[in-house]
Design a protein around this motif. Structure first.
Motif, PDB file in Angstrom:
ATOM      1  N   ARG A   9       0.831  -1.201   0.000  1.00  0.00           N
ATOM      2  CA  ARG A   9       0.000   0.000   0.000  1.00  0.00           C
ATOM      3  C   ARG A   9       0.869   1.255   0.000  1.00  0.00           C
ATOM      4  O   ARG A   9       0.579   2.227  -0.706  1.00  0.00           O
ATOM      5  CB  ARG A   9      -0.913  -0.018   1.231  1.00  0.00           C
ATOM      6  N   GLU A  10       1.951   1.232   0.778  1.00  0.00           N
ATOM      7  CA  GLU A  10       2.830   2.399   0.856  1.00  0.00           C
ATOM      8  C   GLU A  10       3.506   2.684  -0.481  1.00  0.00           C
ATOM      9  O   GLU A  10       3.593   3.844  -0.913  1.00  0.00           O
ATOM     10  CB  GLU A  10       3.881   2.178   1.946  1.00  0.00           C
ATOM     11  N   LEU A  58      -6.636  -4.886  -4.408  1.00  0.00           N
ATOM     12  CA  LEU A  58      -6.632  -5.591  -5.688  1.00  0.00           C
ATOM     13  C   LEU A  58      -5.230  -6.036  -6.080  1.00  0.00           C
ATOM     14  O   LEU A  58      -5.037  -7.157  -6.568  1.00  0.00           O
ATOM     15  CB  LEU A  58      -7.222  -4.685  -6.771  1.00  0.00           C
ATOM     16  N   VAL A  59      -4.262  -5.171  -5.870  1.00  0.00           N
ATOM     17  CA  VAL A  59      -2.878  -5.527  -6.205  1.00  0.00           C
ATOM     18  C   VAL A  59      -2.408  -6.695  -5.345  1.00  0.00           C
ATOM     19  O   VAL A  59      -1.841  -7.672  -5.853  1.00  0.00           O
ATOM     20  CB  VAL A  59      -1.948  -4.306  -6.032  1.00  0.00           C
ATOM     21  N   PHE A  60      -2.654  -6.614  -4.051  1.00  0.00           N
ATOM     22  CA  PHE A  60      -2.227  -7.689  -3.159  1.00  0.00           C
ATOM     23  C   PHE A  60      -2.963  -8.987  -3.490  1.00  0.00           C
ATOM     24  O   PHE A  60      -2.382 -10.072  -3.471  1.00  0.00           O
ATOM     25  CB  PHE A  60      -2.482  -7.288  -1.706  1.00  0.00           C
ATOM     26  N   GLY A  61      -4.244  -8.866  -3.820  1.00  0.00           N
ATOM     27  CA  GLY A  61      -5.008 -10.053  -4.212  1.00  0.00           C
ATOM     28  C   GLY A  61      -4.508 -10.662  -5.505  1.00  0.00           C
ATOM     29  O   GLY A  61      -4.493 -11.884  -5.662  1.00  0.00           O
ATOM     30  N   LEU A  62      -4.089  -9.816  -6.440  1.00  0.00           N
ATOM     31  CA  LEU A  62      -3.533 -10.327  -7.688  1.00  0.00           C
ATOM     32  C   LEU A  62      -2.276 -11.146  -7.425  1.00  0.00           C
ATOM     33  O   LEU A  62      -2.105 -12.237  -7.985  1.00  0.00           O
ATOM     34  CB  LEU A  62      -3.208  -9.157  -8.624  1.00  0.00           C
ATOM     35  N   ALA A  94       4.474 -11.243 -15.504  1.00  0.00           N
ATOM     36  CA  ALA A  94       3.102 -10.915 -15.891  1.00  0.00           C
ATOM     37  C   ALA A  94       2.317 -10.342 -14.715  1.00  0.00           C
ATOM     38  O   ALA A  94       1.543  -9.381 -14.867  1.00  0.00           O
ATOM     39  CB  ALA A  94       2.409 -12.160 -16.440  1.00  0.00           C
ATOM     40  N   ALA A  95       2.505 -10.912 -13.532  1.00  0.00           N
ATOM     41  CA  ALA A  95       1.802 -10.416 -12.353  1.00  0.00           C
ATOM     42  C   ALA A  95       2.284  -9.025 -11.980  1.00  0.00           C
ATOM     43  O   ALA A  95       1.479  -8.155 -11.600  1.00  0.00           O
ATOM     44  CB  ALA A  95       2.000 -11.381 -11.189  1.00  0.00           C
ATOM     45  N   LEU A 116      -3.086  -2.206 -12.648  1.00  0.00           N
ATOM     46  CA  LEU A 116      -4.143  -1.989 -11.661  1.00  0.00           C
ATOM     47  C   LEU A 116      -3.924  -0.695 -10.882  1.00  0.00           C
ATOM     48  O   LEU A 116      -4.877  -0.040 -10.464  1.00  0.00           O
ATOM     49  CB  LEU A 116      -4.194  -3.160 -10.680  1.00  0.00           C
ATOM     50  N   SER A 117      -2.664  -0.339 -10.701  1.00  0.00           N
ATOM     51  CA  SER A 117      -2.356   0.882  -9.960  1.00  0.00           C
ATOM     52  C   SER A 117      -2.627   2.137 -10.770  1.00  0.00           C
ATOM     53  O   SER A 117      -2.590   3.248 -10.227  1.00  0.00           O
ATOM     54  CB  SER A 117      -0.892   0.876  -9.516  1.00  0.00           C
TER      55      SER A 117
END
Length: 236
Positions: free
Chosen positions: A154-155, A177-181, A203-204, A211-212
């Motif tokens: 998040r930071e 969403l990023v962490f879930g990805l 790719a991730a 997403l960001s």
């Protein structure tokens, strides 16, 4: 039964730690052998169906000897879980504090390294996150480490240029969403036990920056800088 005169006395039992009759699993040190054995059995047969006796036998130890390293099955699971996040947290701390790279590059580097860790071992240990047992208080340390790792994501996300005009609530959603990805590769690996870890990691990481809200030209530069940054940190 009494012994006959002149018979040799029975050998005395050896006192001390019981040791395995054979080598430790895969030539590892005993504690590491227990973890490797448990990782295999938990992911192949399930946590509930795996006994400490089975772990000890797979590790090449007597069951009593295993208890010199772990108090029980929950301790073994806790060690495995923390091992899936601590290396990424250590890297995240270094990336958050790194002064000479863009936030986009540092976020990309963390995403790539985290996915590589989750996909790099012989067993899909991330799948253990889904166990109902992991909700117990015994695993609070794992949850604290994982929460701190998510906070680092998040930071870094908040420091990107794309985040400057994003409301706080939406920024929080993007971080989720990023962490879930990133952790979603656990489910991919359940479907495909042997994915190409390097390709999936890249790719991730690319997907996380999209997403960001990072524009494509900035993403390409961030990926190049992030890859170089990882090489520098690993060399150091």
């Amino acid at each position: 039964m009494s012994t006959t005169a002149g018979a040799a006395p029975a050998p005395r039992a050896r006192v001390g730690r019981p040791r395995a009759q054979g080598p430790v699993a895969d030539g590892l040190a005993p504690r590491d052998g227990v973890l490797a054995a448990a990782a295999e059995l938990f992911t192949r047969h399930g946590y509930g169906a795996t006994t400490t006796r089975a772990i000890a036998e797979r590790a090449g130890l007597r069951q009593a000897s295993m208890y010199h390293y772990f108090a029980g099955k929950e301790d073994i699971l806790a060690a495995l879980l923390e091992g899936t996040v601590r290396p990424s947290l250590d890297l995240a701390r270094a990336l958050v504090a790194h002064p000479s790279a863009t936030a986009e590059a540092r976020l990309w580097a963390l995403c790539r390294a985290d996915v590589a860790l989750l996909c790099g071992g012989p067993h899909n240990l991330g799948a253990l996150y889904l166990l109902p047992e992991v909700a117990a208080e015994r695993f609070a340390a794992f949850h604290r480490v994982r929460a701190e790792l998510k906070s680092s994501y998040r930071e870094l996300l908040a420091a990107t240029d794309a985040a400057a005009a994003v409301p706080a609530a939406e920024l929080e959603l993007r971080a989720d969403l990023v962490f879930g990805l990133i952790e979603g590769v656990i489910l991919i690996r359940r479907q495909d036990p042997d994915p190409s870890a390097p390709a999936l990691a890249v790719a991730a990481a690319d997907g996380a920056l999209r997403l960001s809200g990072t524009p494509e030209p900035v993403l390409a530069a961030a990926a190049a800088q992030g890859a170089a940054l990882l090489d520098t940190l690993r060399a150091g």
